[in-house]
Scaffold this active site. Structure first.
Site, PDB file in Angstrom:
ATOM      1  N   VAL A 145       0.889  -1.161   0.000  1.00 23.77           N
ATOM      2  CA  VAL A 145       0.000   0.000   0.000  1.00 23.77           C
ATOM      3  C   VAL A 145       0.925   1.207   0.000  1.00 23.77           C
ATOM      4  CG1 VAL A 145      -1.859   1.218   1.168  1.00 23.77           C
ATOM      5  CG2 VAL A 145      -1.717  -1.281   1.324  1.00 23.77           C
ATOM      6  N   SER A 146       0.908   1.956  -1.085  1.00 25.88           N
ATOM      7  CA  SER A 146       1.873   3.040  -1.263  1.00 25.88           C
ATOM      8  C   SER A 146       1.714   4.104  -0.191  1.00 25.88           C
ATOM      9  CB  SER A 146       1.704   3.678  -2.642  1.00 25.88           C
ATOM     10  OG  SER A 146       1.948   2.753  -3.670  1.00 25.88           O
TER      11      SER A 146
END
Length: 419
Positions: free
Chosen positions: A80-81
């Protein structure tokens, strides 16, 4: 492949809401969040429910990347950036209600943000090559009520996803080194692709707009993403120089790789450039300037002990290799002022003198014309003729345009008020 545990106690909702509001404040302060549609999406989608195995402090931190899947040797293959990256890319995508959007690289949270932005009349397709990543996304989208608003697809994104095409926007959340024809064919005229594009090892977030077969890419911010898998995986070649130094190039074939160790062992020819830089000043535009303007471009990876002076970075030292001579750019601290570094070109082999002169001149041209600037735009078209500044990829050609006077999407990191 291994993955992180998705089971965790449900966090306190009020605390999560409070931290999400604080995150929005920080994102707005650094200018990674600018428009109401993206603000509304971030405020609506509960990010912590898409990463329940992580502490709230990490989930709602501005810069933290939540790595969720790994190879057996520990390399991340899905994440998850960081929130600033996600909101910045959505701002650049300019997604509007009713649009059809393809997300390349799944996970759930970003797709939910896009679903909020396109609304009930739009459509979101999210594709990933890893079935486990799609399963994770499905679990979290179902738990949060977005399952019927996002179409999840297992597949190689090199081919796009024709079932949901044509798309108004394509948002790529893995590092690409090319623009596959399927993405262009499945994009409407005037549509936009937002992606972290790696050009000879150096990633920046670009927004490309389609004009027929031509794509015009506006430059953006430096970032780091996990690489694409499948047919779109990086195709550069890495060859050993010593036990601890490697050279990476997109030259095909690599010229005389067997000569590298012997050439590197020769005495170094050095030329100091006179270009000095402070320890906190970014130099990513210099790296890209070298990558798009030098012949025989490559990068070197190695430690401080491997080179005559300190390298710019451990893994991405700009270099040139023509099969007989090797040159590269280092950045030792200045003895009289250790807070400053001066770029120095070093070379080995019969053509070293000419190569280090070219490297030094290139660094000086960057200082005169592009230091502090935004980096290049790119024109992408498969039929661009070979020329200075044209980078060849498997499917297309990229022409670097160093003509932007200011950074329209620059971030103001000093303005971050903190957690």
């Amino acid at each position: 492949m291994t993955t992180s545990d998705t089971s965790a106690p449900a966090p306190d909702t009020d605390r999560a809401d409070e931290m999400r509001e604080r995150l929005i404040t920080r994102l707005q302060a650094v200018k990674a969040l600018r428009t109401e549609p993206v603000v509304r999406a971030v405020r609506t989608v509960p990010r912590h429910l898409f990463a329940p195995e992580f502490p709230l402090g990490e989930v709602y931190d501005l810069r933290t990347v939540l790595r969720t899947r790994f190879t057996d040797d520990g390399a991340a293959t899905s994440s998850v950036s960081a929130t600033w990256v996600q909101t910045l890319m959505l701002e650049r995508a300019a997604i509007r209600p009713g649009m059809r959007v393809l997300e390349v690289g799944s996970g759930g949270y970003n797709a939910a943000l896009i679903a909020e932005m396109v609304g009930p009349t739009g459509a979101v397709t999210s594709i990933d090559i890893d079935p486990a990543v799609i399963d994770r996304a499905r679990t979290h989208l179902t738990r949060t009520g977005y399952a019927d608003r996002v179409e999840l697809v297992v597949g190689d994104a090199e081919h796009g996803c024709s079932d949901g095409a044509p798309y108004d926007r394509i948002v790529v959340t893995v590092a690409a080194t090319d623009l596959p024809p399927a993405w262009i064919h499945q994009l409407v005229e005037g549509g936009r692709i937002v992606l972290p594009l790696g050009v000879r090892g150096f990633q920046r977030i670009y927004a490309f707009t389609r004009h027929g077969r031509l794509l015009l890419g506006e430059t953006g911010n430096h970032a780091g993403f996990v690489p694409m898998q499948g047919l779109g995986a990086p195709a550069s070649a890495t060859v050993p120089v010593t036990d601890t130094v490697e050279l990476t190039t997109d030259a095909d074939p690599v010229p005389a790789p067997e000569n590298l160790p012997g050439v590197f062992a020769l005495p170094a020819h050095e030329r100091f450039t006179g270009v000095r830089i402070g320890g906190t000043e970014p130099f990513s535009t210099l790296q890209m300037w070298m990558a798009t303007g030098l012949p025989h471009f490559a990068t070197l990876a190695g430690t401080v002990d491997d080179f005559p002076h300190k390298p710019m970075t451990r893994d991405l030292t700009p270099a040139m290799w023509d099969g007989a001579s090797l040159a590269y750019l280092l950045s030792p601290a200045m003895p009289q002022d250790p807070s400053l570094c001066e770029f120095v070109a070093c070379g080995h082999g019969p053509g070293a003198a000419d190569m280090v002169t070219l490297l030094a001149d290139h660094a000086r041209r960057w200082e005169r014309g592009h230091r502090g600037g935004p980096g290049p735009r790119f024109l992408a078209h498969p039929a661009l003729p070979p020329a200075d500044g044209v980078v060849r990829t498997r499917h297309t050609r990229l022409l670097a345009l160093w003509d932007q006077a200011e950074e329209n999407h620059g971030l103001d990191w000093p303005a971050d008020p903190g957690p």
